[in-house]
Enzyme design. Structure first.
Site, PDB file in Angstrom:
ATOM      1  N   CYS A 139       0.883  -1.164   0.000  1.00 33.77           N
ATOM      2  CA  CYS A 139       0.000   0.000   0.000  1.00 33.77           C
ATOM      3  C   CYS A 139       0.922   1.215   0.000  1.00 33.77           C
ATOM      4  O   CYS A 139       2.037   1.132  -0.525  1.00 33.77           O
ATOM      5  CB  CYS A 139      -0.956  -0.028   1.197  1.00 33.77           C
ATOM      6  N   ALA A 141       2.191   3.102   2.764  1.00 32.69           N
ATOM      7  CA  ALA A 141       3.227   3.034   3.800  1.00 32.69           C
ATOM      8  C   ALA A 141       3.613   1.607   4.166  1.00 32.69           C
ATOM      9  O   ALA A 141       4.564   1.392   4.905  1.00 32.69           O
ATOM     10  CB  ALA A 141       2.762   3.782   5.051  1.00 32.69           C
ATOM     11  N   GLY A 142       2.828   0.628   3.689  1.00 29.04           N
ATOM     12  CA  GLY A 142       3.118  -0.758   4.042  1.00 29.04           C
ATOM     13  C   GLY A 142       2.731  -1.110   5.464  1.00 29.04           C
ATOM     14  O   GLY A 142       3.244  -2.064   6.045  1.00 29.04           O
ATOM     15  N   VAL A 143       1.776  -0.358   6.036  1.00 29.66           N
ATOM     16  CA  VAL A 143       1.434  -0.518   7.452  1.00 29.66           C
ATOM     17  C   VAL A 143       0.028  -1.068   7.659  1.00 29.66           C
ATOM     18  O   VAL A 143      -0.181  -1.988   8.459  1.00 29.66           O
ATOM     19  CB  VAL A 143       1.574   0.831   8.198  1.00 29.66           C
ATOM     20  N   SER A 144      -0.975  -0.527   6.963  1.00 27.65           N
ATOM     21  CA  SER A 144      -2.365  -0.853   7.268  1.00 27.65           C
ATOM     22  C   SER A 144      -3.055  -1.695   6.191  1.00 27.65           C
ATOM     23  O   SER A 144      -3.423  -2.847   6.419  1.00 27.65           O
ATOM     24  CB  SER A 144      -3.152   0.439   7.502  1.00 27.65           C
ATOM     25  N   ARG A 145      -3.246  -1.132   4.995  1.00 27.95           N
ATOM     26  CA  ARG A 145      -4.004  -1.829   3.959  1.00 27.95           C
ATOM     27  C   ARG A 145      -3.350  -3.134   3.509  1.00 27.95           C
ATOM     28  O   ARG A 145      -4.006  -4.191   3.458  1.00 27.95           O
ATOM     29  CB  ARG A 145      -4.234  -0.908   2.760  1.00 27.95           C
TER      30      ARG A 145
END
EC number: 3.1.3.48
Length: 364
Positions: A139, A141-145
């Site tokens: 996604c 930031a590579g954190v949530s989605r």
């Protein structure tokens, strides 16, 4: 740098994806992009002057009838005459020499975003990609989605509870943190048996919640969000009619008492937990000695359903109003986005109510 989660499965951010697309990776052959825009142009916006060759394979839309339709290479960049209403995902060959296969799914990183409806296409793509090579899920930031999608994949393939799947992913990438709305939906995904069951009461209540929040934000709800009108002709025959079609099952349905038009199927019913019955209205209860006192009966006088496309007043955006038969205009019930209290005492919000004395149980 992407993080390896499982064999042939990586998670990363937009920078990792851009790097792979610019410099063809020997490891990664497929990319799943989960971003607000499904367009490849976001890479140019993210890094000025970055150009990545792409060739579109197809775009998949959910159209007005609720079915998926595709637009293969149209050549002139125009949309098809199907007038698609919602882009589900796009597929393309991308990167140097167009060696990479990229699927882009439009999804915002907000707690109100509908994750469940995208899970099947995303998880199927990851499965195919791992068989053909390796896949990067990313996604912004590579954190949530991207984390939510990978967690769902681990849950389904390894039958892990949501919390265990999240913990397992954090061993590979410690800073992942899906938003609370995604975590709630992943919990529902677990309770539905690691699948998205559209006939599950959990899913139906979730869909109503999403629609209600959309309405309360003052946003116009697209008609594609409502279930299809069940009052269309059918080829399925049941008891008392001609020869039943082999392999077909009769479908429970509700018909208008006046004209017999089908107004809802059993699959559209949204179950609720009975409340305290007429004790909710204790101020006008009759004494216990009265044989007409029904206060101990908890049978609901109405059935609550999902919003359907024959509900004209609902589609026009009214807050509340009557539900009238699309054929004879007989009054069938009522709707209210702020909720309605059932005769059993439970509140249903938002509510699309059919009075049982205005409809008949039937079959298709």
């Amino acid at each position: 740098m992407p993080y390896l989660v499982r064999e042939n499965l990586f998670i990363g951010n937009i920078g990792d994806a851009a790097e792979v697309l610019q410099n063809v990776s020997e490891e990664i052959t497929h990319i799943l992009s989960i971003l607000s825009s499904a367009s490849i142009s976001f890479f140019s916006e993210w890094r000025k002057g970055l150009t990545i060759p792409t060739k579109e394979i197809k775009k998949i839309y959910v159209g007005g009838a609720g079915a998926a339709t595709s637009d293969d290479d149209l050549g002139d960049g125009s949309k098809s005459s199907l007038s698609p209403e919602k882009l589900l995902y796009s597929m393309e060959h991308a990167g140097k020499d167009l060696k990479l296969v990229r699927m882009a799914v439009p999804m915002r990183d907000t707690e109100s975003e509908d994750l469940l409806d995208y899970l099947d296409v995303c998880l199927d793509f990851i499965d195919r990609s791992r068989k053909e090579g390796s896949v990067l899920v990313h996604c912004f930031a590579g954190v949530s989605r991207s984390a939510a999608i990978v967690i769902a994949y681990l849950m389904r393939t390894e039958h892990l509870p949501q919390e265990d799947a999240l913990e397992s992913l954090r061993k590979s990438c410690e800073f992942v943190c899906p938003n609370d709305g995604f975590l709630e939906q992943l919990q529902m995904f677990e309770e539905m048996g690691f699948k998205v069951d559209h006939n599950s009461s959990l899913y139906k209540r979730f869909r109503l919640k999403v629609l209600g929040e959309t309405y309360n934000r003052g946003e116009k709800i697209d008609s594609s969000k409502y279930r299809a009108d069940p009052g269309m002709p059918t080829e399925v025959f049941c008891e008392g009619e001609a020869t039943p079609e082999v392999g077909k099952k009769c479908t429970p349905a509700y018909r208008c008492k006046k004209c017999r038009r089908v107004v809802a199927l059993q699959e559209h019913v949204v179950d609720h937990i009975p409340g305290e019955g007429e004790t909710s209205f204790e101020w006008h209860k009759r004494g216990s000695g009265n044989p007409l006192n029904k206060s101990e009966e908890f049978d609901c006088s109405s059935v609550f359903i999902e919003p359907l496309r024959w509900m004209t007043a609902v589609e026009e955006g009214a807050l509340e109003g009557k539900l009238s038969c699309a054929q004879c205009e007989a009054r069938l019930g009522y709707f209210n986005w702020s909720g309605i209290q059932c005769s059993c005492g439970s509140w249903i919000t938002p509510a699309f109510q059919l009075h049982k004395n205005r409809v008949d149980n039937s079959t298709l």
